[in-house]
Design a protein around this motif. Sequence first.
Motif, PDB file in Angstrom:
ATOM      1  N   PRO A  40      10.934 -18.234   3.999  1.00 32.56           N
ATOM      2  CA  PRO A  40      10.618 -17.217   2.983  1.00 32.56           C
ATOM      3  C   PRO A  40       9.159 -16.123   4.113  1.00 32.56           C
ATOM      4  O   PRO A  40       8.723 -17.195   4.434  1.00 32.56           O
ATOM      5  N   GLU A  86       6.174 -12.876   3.205  1.00 36.62           N
ATOM      6  CA  GLU A  86       5.961 -12.267   2.101  1.00 36.62           C
ATOM      7  C   GLU A  86       6.684 -10.298   3.345  1.00 36.62           C
ATOM      8  O   GLU A  86       6.703  -9.622   2.082  1.00 36.62           O
ATOM      9  N   GLU A  87       6.931 -10.414   4.263  1.00 29.30           N
ATOM     10  CA  GLU A  87       7.678  -8.976   4.495  1.00 29.30           C
ATOM     11  C   GLU A  87       8.524  -9.448   4.845  1.00 29.30           C
ATOM     12  O   GLU A  87       9.204 -10.025   5.387  1.00 29.30           O
ATOM     13  N   ARG A  93      21.672 -11.871  -1.524  1.00 32.54           N
ATOM     14  CA  ARG A  93      20.204 -11.092  -2.470  1.00 32.54           C
ATOM     15  C   ARG A  93      19.276 -11.023  -1.609  1.00 32.54           C
ATOM     16  O   ARG A  93      18.771 -10.244  -1.760  1.00 32.54           O
ATOM     17  N   ASP A  94      19.309 -11.748  -0.245  1.00 30.10           N
ATOM     18  CA  ASP A  94      18.019 -11.398   0.614  1.00 30.10           C
ATOM     19  C   ASP A  94      18.706 -10.607   1.692  1.00 30.10           C
ATOM     20  O   ASP A  94      17.663 -10.798   2.414  1.00 30.10           O
ATOM     21  N   LEU A 105      14.756  -9.970   3.010  1.00 30.57           N
ATOM     22  CA  LEU A 105      14.077  -9.222   2.234  1.00 30.57           C
ATOM     23  C   LEU A 105      13.218 -10.383   1.239  1.00 30.57           C
ATOM     24  O   LEU A 105      14.243 -11.300   1.268  1.00 30.57           O
ATOM     25  N   PRO A 106      12.008 -10.447   1.212  1.00 29.41           N
ATOM     26  CA  PRO A 106      11.453 -10.855   0.636  1.00 29.41           C
ATOM     27  C   PRO A 106      11.350 -11.784  -1.134  1.00 29.41           C
ATOM     28  O   PRO A 106      11.395 -12.933  -1.270  1.00 29.41           O
ATOM     29  N   ARG A 107      11.623 -10.626  -1.451  1.00 31.17           N
ATOM     30  CA  ARG A 107      12.119 -10.674  -2.908  1.00 31.17           C
ATOM     31  C   ARG A 107      13.443 -10.526  -2.994  1.00 31.17           C
ATOM     32  O   ARG A 107      13.708 -10.282  -4.943  1.00 31.17           O
ATOM     33  N   GLY A 108      14.488 -10.143  -2.418  1.00 33.78           N
ATOM     34  CA  GLY A 108      15.298 -10.473  -2.549  1.00 33.78           C
ATOM     35  C   GLY A 108      16.028  -8.362  -2.869  1.00 33.78           C
ATOM     36  O   GLY A 108      15.080  -7.891  -3.017  1.00 33.78           O
TER      37      GLY A 108
END
Length: 446
Positions: free
Chosen positions: A37, A39-40, A402-403, A442-445
């Motif tokens: 994971p 942040e970007e 999801r991510d 994607l960092p936050r899915g």
Amino acid sequence: MSPHATSRRRVHRSVAVGVPLAVMAVLAATTPAAGTPSEEARVIGTATLGDIPLAAFSNALLPGTVADDRGVDLGGIGSDIYPTGRKGEFWTVTDRGPNGQIKVDGTKRRTFPVPGFDPAIVKIRVSGDSVRVVDAIPLTTSSGKPVTGLSNQEGRDEAPYSYNASTPLSHNPNGLDTEGIVRAKDGSFWLVDEYGPSLVHVSARGKVLTRYVPEGLNLTGADYPVVEALPAVLLHRKTNRGFEGLAQLPGGDLVMAVQSPLSLPDADAGEASRTTRLLRFSPKKKAVTAEYAYRFDPVTVVDPSEDDTSELKISSVVAVGGNRLLVEERTDKAARLHLVRLDKDANILGGPWDDDTTSPSLEELDDPATAGVPVLPKKLVVDLGTVAGVPGKIEGVARVDRDTLALINDNDFGMTDGTGAFDAQGRLVDSGIETTVTYVRLPRGI
């Protein structure tokens, strides 16, 4: 010479000794590994389609359709991408085939260098850094003939010409400029097309079952059923800017995106507008059940290098559960993905905005929301233009989990516009742009 000429010669030898189509591309072992994971959003894997001569590909599906591919390799499969359900495998679809534009006496002519090319559904497998073709399905008419990618109607669609724009070609009412793709539970496919624009239902083996077109299109002579079931306002689509995105909601309904704002009331209004439309279609009812206004971000937000609003396009829509979609706004250089919910109270179907005499039109409104139009709310998920390693002209987006997203670009079969697209012998001067599948974490899915 194409920068991949050596690989091309190697594939020609494979064809000569009868190696099956599915093994003509480069092979490898596994799908991209998951990353940690961050942040970007970031690219975690990129795979490239190997060189496959277009004549070999086409003639393996429909023998004798392409006599001369003019040095063009298989490309254009990046019109859309849809998961098969197996890890690393996707359904993709070609567009109408190699095409370009050449200006003659001040007027641009649309060229079809390989007029015998037939659009196809192509199953690919991503293995390490390679994309392998594992199956391909030609699109055919009711009598089994190729639909071709040629323009449909004289006076409405661009007139087709030979590779050097010197010889007119015949229009073909069967022709499809296919873009989005989804697969139904029964194994059949749904595609969207830019010409009509139209929604096309095809069998598991590619036979066109029904082509749904706007009311009043009057498409005659097609060798498959044509049903006028879409709103007549779609007759105002920009040339070469019909449907491009297609999503399948969990309940089976389909959502189609008009690539660009309609030319309503005229071309100038469409070029300046930032409002396009999404339509919801029920396969059970065989009818459009909802229509929505979608508002683009300013072009300088989508692509800071671009100032022409007419370059904004929707190329992909992806269902992500319930009535939610990912919608891709793009130019040829950059793209942004927004999360959108299809609210019932945003339905504008059958209202004044479907009447082409309404003035001002939906497309002419500077701010549709302040004029009382229920524009779909949206939330930015990722700005792909800021993610290192994402290529230009992303036309297909698939949700892997999801991510993770899988992106595919349209390489235009290695073609460019203008008289320099082919050399003096009529062979392609390859752009060097490859078809790639790019995985983005994607960092936050979603």
